[in-house]
Design an enzyme around this catalytic site. Structure first.
Site, PDB file in Angstrom:
ATOM      1  N   ASP A 162       2.547 -10.014  -8.765  1.00  0.00           N
ATOM      2  CA  ASP A 162       3.035  -8.907  -9.594  1.00  0.00           C
ATOM      3  C   ASP A 162       2.826  -7.589  -8.845  1.00  0.00           C
ATOM      4  OD1 ASP A 162       3.914  -7.543 -11.962  1.00  0.00           O
ATOM      5  OD2 ASP A 162       1.816  -7.070 -12.386  1.00  0.00           O
ATOM      6  N   TYR A 219      -2.846 -14.670 -15.872  1.00  0.00           N
ATOM      7  CA  TYR A 219      -1.955 -14.293 -16.976  1.00  0.00           C
ATOM      8  C   TYR A 219      -2.057 -15.260 -18.154  1.00  0.00           C
ATOM      9  CZ  TYR A 219       0.877 -10.581 -14.790  1.00  0.00           C
ATOM     10  OH  TYR A 219       1.323  -9.415 -14.252  1.00  0.00           O
ATOM     11  N   ASP A 258       5.824  -5.115  -6.559  1.00  0.00           N
ATOM     12  CA  ASP A 258       6.156  -3.703  -6.804  1.00  0.00           C
ATOM     13  C   ASP A 258       5.993  -2.898  -5.518  1.00  0.00           C
ATOM     14  OD1 ASP A 258       6.596  -4.132  -9.528  1.00  0.00           O
ATOM     15  OD2 ASP A 258       5.573  -2.281 -10.097  1.00  0.00           O
ATOM     16  N   ASP A 293      -6.046  -7.787  -0.198  1.00  0.00           N
ATOM     17  CA  ASP A 293      -6.224  -6.353   0.095  1.00  0.00           C
ATOM     18  C   ASP A 293      -5.566  -6.003   1.429  1.00  0.00           C
ATOM     19  OD1 ASP A 293      -8.164  -7.942   1.290  1.00  0.00           O
ATOM     20  OD2 ASP A 293      -9.812  -6.530   1.001  1.00  0.00           O
ATOM     21  N   LYS A 303      -7.559 -14.455  -2.063  1.00  0.00           N
ATOM     22  CA  LYS A 303      -8.813 -13.709  -1.955  1.00  0.00           C
ATOM     23  C   LYS A 303      -9.909 -14.755  -1.794  1.00  0.00           C
ATOM     24  CE  LYS A 303     -11.122  -9.809  -2.055  1.00  0.00           C
ATOM     25  NZ  LYS A 303     -10.986  -8.760  -1.019  1.00  0.00           N
TER      26      LYS A 303
END
Ligand code: IPM
Ligand code: MG
Length: 359
Positions: free
Chosen positions: A248, A141, A252, A224, A192
């Protein structure tokens, strides 16, 4: 001493939901001995309209002086064509970064009353109570260089940079270990590391920190797989710690396990525990101004503010109990209502919570 709470409603449904949360604060102030002064400020599109900047200097100055900040949501389609630095989201990212609110706590709790609203089967989600600790002021970000450039062959290329320094990983790691220690003692770090060097370092730092927290059981998971496990068997998790962008996305996803993103509060903390509190959901321009938005995530954000920044744990419990009570009473905004059920509006929901505070 009177504590200062700065309220930044922002855009879209932000105005409506924050108004209900302020009712709760005002009630605690006038009736329950909470010593706070509530002031309002501008951020996001509302600030662009009034001052031509998504985070005006004045807002930032007042935010620095506040003991707690309550934010609604930012953004709307009318701002999507503005130059990037003027977009409402930039205001949100800038306040997080300027105040060094690196530690984002996003709890996902399934209220038993809402088990039927989850997209997953009740037995998969019943009793769900997990906490995502998201790094909020670093990673892709904020990484430089970033931009859209034109290559020699005339083709345009977009690029961003995913960077984390050891100290950034360490401070979010410590917050996560501390959080896990106060809960079940299980922490899952999501990365990751099979592909990205930056998260290889992330994993190494987490492993190193684990030595300081022998009472916490640390595990690692690729992002993942974590996304899959969250919908396959979410109750295996207690605390998840991850970087800005993975957090983020996963938050959700976790939100939806609980039936509606309209239920989820968050806290964004600096290293002194000062913080900003906001619902996880966005500004929902499609339903703005219609008295349809669910104010509970924002009201629950007030509870988090009471607990983490104002040292008022008992009042925080009281707000959370009041929310549980209105759900028990069957009140539902459209996002958490069963098909065909009767619903109430934003204001009626807020009023009911205020009333339940005294029960
Ligand atoms: C969130 C939001 C923000 C983010 C946006 C609005 C910039 O999605 O708080 O999760 O990506 O952090
Ligand atoms: Mg988000």
């Amino acid at each position: 001493m009177t504590r200062k709470v700065l309220v930044l409603p922002g855009d879209g449904i932000g105005q409506e939901i924050v108004a209900e949360a302020v009712k709760v604060l005002e009630h605690l102030r006038s009736r329950c001995g909470l010593d706070v002064a509530v002031e309002h400020g501008l951020i996001g599109g509302a600030a662009v309209d009034a001052h031509g900047a998504p985070l005006p200097e004045e807002t930032l100055t007042r935010a620095r002086a506040a003991d707690g900040i309550l934010l609604g949501a930012v953004g709307g389609p009318q701002y999507d064509t503005l130059d990037r630095p003027l977009r409402p989201e930039r205001g949100l990212l800038a306040i997080r970064s300027e105040l060094e609110l690196f530690g984002n706590l996003r709890p996902a709790i399934l209220y038993p009353q809402l088990a039927a609203s989850s997209a997953l089967r009740p037995e998969v989600v019943a009793g769900l109570d997990l906490m995502i600790v998201r790094e909020l002021t670093g990673g892709i970000y904020f990484g430089e260089p970033r931009g859209i450039r034109t290559l020699d062959n005339g083709e345009r290329q977009g690029y961003n940079t995913l960077v984390y320094s050891e100290s950034e990983i360490e401070r979010i790691g410590r917050l996560a270990f501390e959080t896990a220690r106060k809960r079940s003692g299980r922490l899952c770090s999501v990365d990751k590391a099979n592909v990205l060097e930056v998260t290889e370092l992330w994993r190494e730092v987490m492993d190193r920190l684990a030595a300081d927290y022998p009472d916490v059981e640390l595990s690692h998971m690729y992002v993942d797989n974590a996304a899959m496990q969250l919908v396959r068997s979410p109750k295996q998790f207690d605390v998840i710690v991850t970087g800005n962008m993975f957090g983020d996305i996963l938050s959700d996803c976790a939100a939806m396990l609980t039936g509606s993103i309209g239920m989820l509060p968050s806290a964004s903390l600096d290293r002194h525990g000062r913080g900003m509190y906001e619902p996880v959901h966005g500004s929902a321009p499609d339903i703005a101004g219609q008295d349809r938005a669910n104010p509970l995530a924002t009201i629950l954000s007030v509870a988090m503010m009471l607990r983490y920044s104002l040292g008022e744990g008992a009042l925080a419990d009281r707000v959370e109990r009041a929310v549980g009570r209105v759900l028990d009473d069957g009140l539902r905004t459209p996002d958490i209502a069963a098909e065909g059920a009767r619903t109430v509006g934003t204001r009626a929901m807020g009023d009911a919570v205020v009333q339940a505070l005294d029960d």
